[in-house]
Design an enzyme around this catalytic site. Structure first.
Site, short mmCIF file in Angstrom:
data_model
loop_
_atom_site.label_atom_id
_atom_site.label_comp_id
_atom_site.label_asym_id
_atom_site.label_seq_id
_atom_site.Cartn_x
_atom_site.Cartn_y
_atom_site.Cartn_z
N ASN A 26 -8.85 -0.97 6.03
CA ASN A 26 -9.01 -0.60 4.61
C ASN A 26 -10.40 -0.10 4.26
OD1 ASN A 26 -6.74 -3.16 3.32
ND2 ASN A 26 -6.33 -1.05 3.92
N SER A 63 1.63 -3.15 10.30
CA SER A 63 0.27 -2.77 9.92
C SER A 63 -0.80 -3.70 10.48
CB SER A 63 0.16 -2.67 8.39
OG SER A 63 1.00 -1.65 7.90
N ASP A 89 2.00 -4.56 -0.49
CA ASP A 89 1.81 -3.12 -0.40
C ASP A 89 2.35 -2.43 -1.64
OD1 ASP A 89 1.02 -0.76 0.79
OD2 ASP A 89 2.81 -0.57 2.05
#
Length: 257
Positions: free
Chosen positions: A82, A210, A34
């Site tokens: 995403n 996540s 990340d």
């Protein structure tokens, strides 16, 4: 509690490779990579520049994990969420596996690294899927580090798909309800055949999972660092492993120490 999971500064002397090799190593390290976008923003660069630099770090950490004798390195490369990003960014992200694997594949083959992929690859662009399939095929006989990419992966969807398949198999008479155990559920997941991660690293200072390997991370040691992924180095990797080696893994039991 969270401070214990974060990168610590207990030692002024940097952890060395020789030091971590004297202690039991994690067999499976998973990384949520990340901070590429924030890295680029800090430098007034397009987000694509951060993703490109992040790809260079993947090379570096893959090589280093192989040197250390790590058995499995799982990298969260692209999540099912995403796709919500701007189309230009998604298009670039879909080119990265092709660029990475085209240039790095000969080295992966030579270094006995085996490429695997988890995720819904059927939804990837043709050029991305072809590059991934080629890497998986050409390294299928390798017996060293397993480089496991999570591409178009989401853990909740993975678990839901496993439950649906189990229900179908019960309906067909292939399974009885009493056959459903934790190991059986694990065998229906995309990670079937891979040991659960021993250590999870997340960069960029965020403290969350996540939607990554939610079932598999049940007893995984977590290590968070403020370092953005493009700035992540072999030294940071050593610090994460050293922190793991200092932990007392009880798996719900009592300490053996």
């Amino acid at each position: 509690m969270f401070n214990k999971m974060r990168k610590t500064k207990e030692k002024d002397v940097p952890v060395t490779k020789e030091e971590v090799l004297r202690h039991p190593m994690p067999n499976h390290v998973a990384i949520i990579m990340d901070g590429n976008g924030r890295w680029a923003k800090k430098r007034a660069l397009p987000r694509a520049a951060g993703h490109y630099e992040g790809m260079q770090v993947v090379r570096k950490i893959t090589r280093f994990a192989n040197e250390l004798g790590i058995q499995i390195l799982s990298l969260y490369a692209f999540s099912t969420e995403n796709w919500k990003r701007p189309k230009s960014e998604v298009d670039y992200l879909m080119k990265l596996p092709e660029q990475f694997l085209t240039t790095f594949l000969p080295e992966l083959v030579a270094e006995n690294v085996k490429v695997q992929v988890i995720g819904h690859t059927e939804a990837l662009p043709d050029h991305t899927r072809r590059a991934v399939e080629k890497a998986v095929k050409e390294t299928s006989g390798n017996t060293g580090l397993v480089l496991n990419f999570a591409l178009n992966y989401g853990s909740r969807a993975e678990i839901a798909a496993a439950v649906k398949q189990i229900a179908k198999d019960v309906e067909r008479g292939m399974l009885a309800p009493e056959d459903i155990t934790e190991p059986l559920i694990s065998s229906y997941l995309m990670t079937s055949g891979l040991a659960d991660p021993d250590l999870l690293i997340r960069t960029s200072g965020e403290i969350r999972l996540s939607n990554f390997m939610l079932w598999q991370l049940a007893y995984t040691e977590l290590w968070f660092t403020d370092v953005l992924w493009p700035d992540f180095t072999e030294q940071h990797f050593l610090e994460a492993i050293a922190a793991y080696q200092r932990r007392d893994r009880r798996f719900g039991g009592v300490s053996a120490r």
